[in-house]
Design a protein around this motif. Structure first.
Motif, PDB file in Angstrom:
ATOM      1  N   THR A  65       0.840  -1.205   0.000  1.00 10.60           N
ATOM      2  CA  THR A  65       0.000   0.000   0.000  1.00 10.60           C
ATOM      3  C   THR A  65       0.871   1.250   0.000  1.00 10.60           C
ATOM      4  OG1 THR A  65      -1.783  -1.130   1.182  1.00 10.60           O
ATOM      5  CG2 THR A  65      -1.803   1.275   1.238  1.00 10.60           C
ATOM      6  N   TYR A  66       1.907   1.237   0.833  1.00 11.85           N
ATOM      7  CA  TYR A  66       2.821   2.388   0.871  1.00 11.85           C
ATOM      8  C   TYR A  66       3.440   2.630  -0.506  1.00 11.85           C
ATOM      9  CZ  TYR A  66       6.885   5.286   1.530  1.00 11.85           C
ATOM     10  OH  TYR A  66       7.806   6.290   1.374  1.00 11.85           O
ATOM     11  N   ASN A  67       3.926   1.575  -1.126  1.00  6.45           N
ATOM     12  CA  ASN A  67       4.596   1.726  -2.425  1.00  6.45           C
ATOM     13  C   ASN A  67       3.657   2.291  -3.492  1.00  6.45           C
ATOM     14  OD1 ASN A  67       7.099   0.843  -1.554  1.00  6.45           O
ATOM     15  ND2 ASN A  67       6.728  -1.289  -2.111  1.00  6.45           N
ATOM     16  N   LYS A  68       2.417   1.822  -3.491  1.00  6.38           N
ATOM     17  CA  LYS A  68       1.463   2.311  -4.496  1.00  6.38           C
ATOM     18  C   LYS A  68       1.168   3.793  -4.305  1.00  6.38           C
ATOM     19  CE  LYS A  68      -0.809  -2.195  -4.998  1.00  6.38           C
ATOM     20  NZ  LYS A  68      -2.004  -2.988  -4.624  1.00  6.38           N
ATOM     21  N   ILE A  69       0.974   4.202  -3.041  1.00  7.97           N
ATOM     22  CA  ILE A  69       0.689   5.610  -2.780  1.00  7.97           C
ATOM     23  C   ILE A  69       1.911   6.466  -3.084  1.00  7.97           C
ATOM     24  CG2 ILE A  69       0.110   7.293  -0.988  1.00  7.97           C
ATOM     25  CD1 ILE A  69      -1.577   5.127   0.366  1.00  7.97           C
ATOM     26  N   HIS A  89      -4.689  15.205  -3.331  1.00  5.14           N
ATOM     27  CA  HIS A  89      -4.598  16.158  -2.212  1.00  5.14           C
ATOM     28  C   HIS A  89      -5.275  15.646  -0.941  1.00  5.14           C
ATOM     29  CE1 HIS A  89      -8.691  17.153  -3.527  1.00  5.14           C
ATOM     30  NE2 HIS A  89      -8.866  17.725  -2.356  1.00  5.14           N
ATOM     31  N   ALA A  90      -6.133  14.634  -1.073  1.00  5.08           N
ATOM     32  CA  ALA A  90      -6.819  14.087   0.105  1.00  5.08           C
ATOM     33  C   ALA A  90      -6.882  12.574   0.001  1.00  5.08           C
ATOM     34  CB  ALA A  90      -8.223  14.672   0.238  1.00  5.08           C
ATOM     35  N   LEU A  91      -6.143  11.889   0.846  1.00  4.39           N
ATOM     36  CA  LEU A  91      -6.102  10.429   0.853  1.00  4.39           C
ATOM     37  C   LEU A  91      -6.867   9.917   2.062  1.00  4.39           C
ATOM     38  CD1 LEU A  91      -2.295   9.860   0.126  1.00  4.39           C
ATOM     39  CD2 LEU A  91      -4.164   9.845  -1.525  1.00  4.39           C
ATOM     40  N   LEU A  92      -7.847   9.074   1.825  1.00  3.38           N
ATOM     41  CA  LEU A  92      -8.600   8.418   2.900  1.00  3.38           C
ATOM     42  C   LEU A  92      -8.140   6.964   2.957  1.00  3.38           C
ATOM     43  CD1 LEU A  92     -10.827   8.110   5.024  1.00  3.38           C
ATOM     44  CD2 LEU A  92     -12.467   7.801   3.149  1.00  3.38           C
ATOM     45  N   ILE A  93      -7.489   6.604   4.053  1.00  4.63           N
ATOM     46  CA  ILE A  93      -6.937   5.253   4.186  1.00  4.63           C
ATOM     47  C   ILE A  93      -7.733   4.507   5.247  1.00  4.63           C
ATOM     48  CG2 ILE A  93      -4.889   3.898   4.740  1.00  4.63           C
ATOM     49  CD1 ILE A  93      -3.209   6.225   3.727  1.00  4.63           C
ATOM     50  N   LYS A  94      -8.363   3.408   4.823  1.00  5.23           N
ATOM     51  CA  LYS A  94      -9.196   2.606   5.714  1.00  5.23           C
ATOM     52  C   LYS A  94      -8.411   1.353   6.100  1.00  5.23           C
ATOM     53  CE  LYS A  94     -13.633   3.075   4.957  1.00  5.23           C
ATOM     54  NZ  LYS A  94     -15.019   2.989   4.432  1.00  5.23           N
ATOM     55  N   VAL A  95      -8.173   1.208   7.394  1.00  8.33           N
ATOM     56  CA  VAL A  95      -7.319   0.117   7.844  1.00  8.33           C
ATOM     57  C   VAL A  95      -7.766  -0.348   9.222  1.00  8.33           C
ATOM     58  CG1 VAL A  95      -5.628   1.801   8.706  1.00  8.33           C
ATOM     59  CG2 VAL A  95      -4.919  -0.556   8.315  1.00  8.33           C
ATOM     60  N   ASP A  96      -7.737  -1.674   9.438  1.00  3.91           N
ATOM     61  CA  ASP A  96      -8.114  -2.266  10.717  1.00  3.91           C
ATOM     62  C   ASP A  96      -7.083  -1.959  11.796  1.00  3.91           C
ATOM     63  OD1 ASP A  96     -10.579  -3.827  10.697  1.00  3.91           O
ATOM     64  OD2 ASP A  96      -9.622  -5.036   9.144  1.00  3.91           O
ATOM     65  N   GLN A  97      -7.545  -1.934  13.046  1.00  5.98           N
ATOM     66  CA  GLN A  97      -6.614  -1.908  14.166  1.00  5.98           C
ATOM     67  C   GLN A  97      -5.847  -3.223  14.193  1.00  5.98           C
ATOM     68  OE1 GLN A  97      -8.650  -1.158  17.843  1.00  5.98           O
ATOM     69  NE2 GLN A  97      -9.101   0.967  17.363  1.00  5.98           N
ATOM     70  N   TRP A 124      -8.176   4.405  -0.094  1.00  2.45           N
ATOM     71  CA  TRP A 124      -7.303   3.230  -0.105  1.00  2.45           C
ATOM     72  C   TRP A 124      -7.742   2.290   1.018  1.00  2.45           C
ATOM     73  CZ3 TRP A 124      -3.168   2.582  -3.553  1.00  2.45           C
ATOM     74  CH2 TRP A 124      -2.879   3.699  -4.346  1.00  2.45           C
ATOM     75  N   ASN A 125      -8.054   1.056   0.671  1.00  2.00           N
ATOM     76  CA  ASN A 125      -8.396   0.033   1.655  1.00  2.00           C
ATOM     77  C   ASN A 125      -7.181  -0.868   1.866  1.00  2.00           C
ATOM     78  OD1 ASN A 125     -11.418   0.304   2.226  1.00  2.00           O
ATOM     79  ND2 ASN A 125     -11.382   0.323  -0.010  1.00  2.00           N
ATOM     80  N   VAL A 126      -6.681  -0.891   3.083  1.00  2.00           N
ATOM     81  CA  VAL A 126      -5.499  -1.703   3.389  1.00  2.00           C
ATOM     82  C   VAL A 126      -5.950  -3.120   3.720  1.00  2.00           C
ATOM     83  CG1 VAL A 126      -3.490  -1.981   4.884  1.00  2.00           C
ATOM     84  CG2 VAL A 126      -4.284   0.317   4.265  1.00  2.00           C
ATOM     85  N   PRO A 127      -5.544  -4.109   2.940  1.00  2.00           N
ATOM     86  CA  PRO A 127      -6.010  -5.484   3.180  1.00  2.00           C
ATOM     87  C   PRO A 127      -5.299  -6.128   4.365  1.00  2.00           C
ATOM     88  CG  PRO A 127      -4.449  -5.455   1.363  1.00  2.00           C
ATOM     89  CD  PRO A 127      -4.661  -4.020   1.761  1.00  2.00           C
ATOM     90  N   LEU A 128      -5.957  -7.128   4.939  1.00  2.00           N
ATOM     91  CA  LEU A 128      -5.301  -7.944   5.948  1.00  2.00           C
ATOM     92  C   LEU A 128      -4.169  -8.733   5.294  1.00  2.00           C
ATOM     93  CD1 LEU A 128      -8.405  -9.442   7.789  1.00  2.00           C
ATOM     94  CD2 LEU A 128      -6.732  -7.897   8.811  1.00  2.00           C
ATOM     95  N   GLU A 149     -11.243   3.236  10.338  1.00  2.00           N
ATOM     96  CA  GLU A 149     -11.352   1.783  10.233  1.00  2.00           C
ATOM     97  C   GLU A 149     -12.326   1.447   9.101  1.00  2.00           C
ATOM     98  OE1 GLU A 149     -12.000  -0.442  13.789  1.00  2.00           O
ATOM     99  OE2 GLU A 149     -10.800   0.907  15.008  1.00  2.00           O
ATOM    100  N   PRO A 150     -12.212   0.262   8.516  1.00  2.00           N
ATOM    101  CA  PRO A 150     -13.068  -0.105   7.371  1.00  2.00           C
ATOM    102  C   PRO A 150     -14.557   0.011   7.642  1.00  2.00           C
ATOM    103  CG  PRO A 150     -11.255  -1.649   7.563  1.00  2.00           C
ATOM    104  CD  PRO A 150     -11.195  -0.766   8.788  1.00  2.00           C
ATOM    105  N   SER A 151     -14.977  -0.269   8.874  1.00  2.00           N
ATOM    106  CA  SER A 151     -16.411  -0.246   9.181  1.00  2.00           C
ATOM    107  C   SER A 151     -16.932   1.142   9.508  1.00  2.00           C
ATOM    108  CB  SER A 151     -16.703  -1.174  10.370  1.00  2.00           C
ATOM    109  OG  SER A 151     -15.962  -0.760  11.515  1.00  2.00           O
TER     110      SER A 151
END
Length: 326
Positions: free
Chosen positions: A11-15, A26-34, A161-165, A145-147
């Motif tokens: 995910t880091y590399n793609k961004i 200009h605005a990145l929304l990153i959805k990621v689980d704890q 951006w949705n960060v996968p498990l 968080e994703p939810s």
């Protein structure tokens, strides 16, 4: 990117690549689980965006990098909940005022918004005006968080951006490098935490697998003898929510077994007990039990001034009268 957890690197590399190509949004929304080490991802991204001479990673040598490492860059701002309260409109207005001004270091300006779902409606609307008319070299990183949900208008102004498990193999490899245990124990810790490696590591370090097993033995006795006294004394004040979650995981897996769902189990090490319990219940009964314990959990989190033991006793009694009928 050695400071990044391995499952976050793609995910880091793609961004980072979008910024290297001059296409950084200009605005990145990153959805990621704890439990995935989100802090390391945002630390890497903020340093990458603020670096004056980045490649794929921040150079670590320029003045901006030194300021970021020292946590003193005047053009980097964090917007977050304070004292457990939602992010208010005054906080957003203050940030809007700051980013409307010229960058003090003549580089990028960056705002990192932690738990963006905590924005009040007024705060979100105030932020929206800035996102709709982005200023040059001004960036926003929003984390949820994703939810979690945001105002649709905010969502639509962001690149999401949705960060996968991590895969089971990836998580297992990392976990085995951090904690020495049998593979079966590592897999149990991962299952208990829905595949989230950092939470699985905490589970192993704190010996929670055995604690959960002992607690659910008491739940089984409570079920067999229809007596809350078999389990009530085993609830611990500091860990009550976690213990309720263990019961909920047991009930959830019983429902999955009943519905022939083979994936996503949290109690794989207790499968024999789960299947025996589920065979003695109806699907409707299990759903009712789950609903009762979800309410107990919600009440424990939201109702103050009521004896915790009374709330637990009420829920356990309802399990006996509404579900565990002879």
């Amino acid at each position: 990117m050695s400071e990044l957890y391995p499952w976050l690197v793609p995910t880091y590399n793609k961004i980072s690549q979008t910024f290297s190509e001059g296409l950084g949004h200009h605005a990145l929304l990153i959805k990621v689980d704890q439990g995935l080490g989100v802090e390391s991802l945002f630390d890497a991204l903020t340093k990458r965006i603020m670096c004056q001479t980045p490649d794929n990673a921040p150079c670590g040598n320029c003045h901006a990098c030194h300021l970021m490492i020292a946590q003193s860059h005047p053009d980097f701002h964090v917007l977050a909940s304070q004292e457990g309260k939602d992010i208010g409109v005054d906080q957003v207005r203050a940030i809007n005022e700051v980013v409307s001004q010229h960058a003090q270091q003549n580089g990028n300006k960056l705002v990192y918004i932690q738990d963006a779902e905590r924005l009040t409606e007024a705060a979100a609307n105030a932020l929206l005006k800035t996102l709709e008319e982005p200023r040059p070299n001004t960036y926003f990183l929003l984390q949820t968080e994703p939810s979690s949900s945001l105002l649709a208008t905010i969502y639509s102004r962001c690149q999401v951006w949705n960060v996968p498990l991590p895969t089971e193999a990836e998580a297992l490899t990392w976990l085995s490098s951090q904690f020495q245990a049998e593979t079966s124990e590592l897999l149990t810790a991962l299952a208990m935490n829905l595949g989230r490696p950092l939470l699985a590591l905490e589970t192993l370090q704190q010996g929670l697998i055995e604690q959960r097993k002992n607690f659910l033995r008491q739940f089984w006795l409570f079920y067999r003898r229809r007596s809350p006294l078999e389990i009530l004394p085993f609830f611990e004040k500091e860990h009550t929510i976690q213990q309720v979650d263990w019961i909920l995981a047991f009930l959830s897996d019983a429902i999955k077994y009943k519905l022939e769902i083979q994936t996503g189990w949290q109690t794989l090490d207790l499968k024999t007990g789960v299947t025996q319990f589920a065979d003695e219940q109806t699907a409707l009964g299990l759903l009712t039990a789950n609903k009762i314990m979800q309410k107990v959990r919600s009440d424990l989190l939201t109702i103050n001034g009521v004896n915790t033991e009374l709330m637990l006793l009420d829920g356990l009694t309802k399990l006996i009268t509404d579900v565990f009928k002879d």
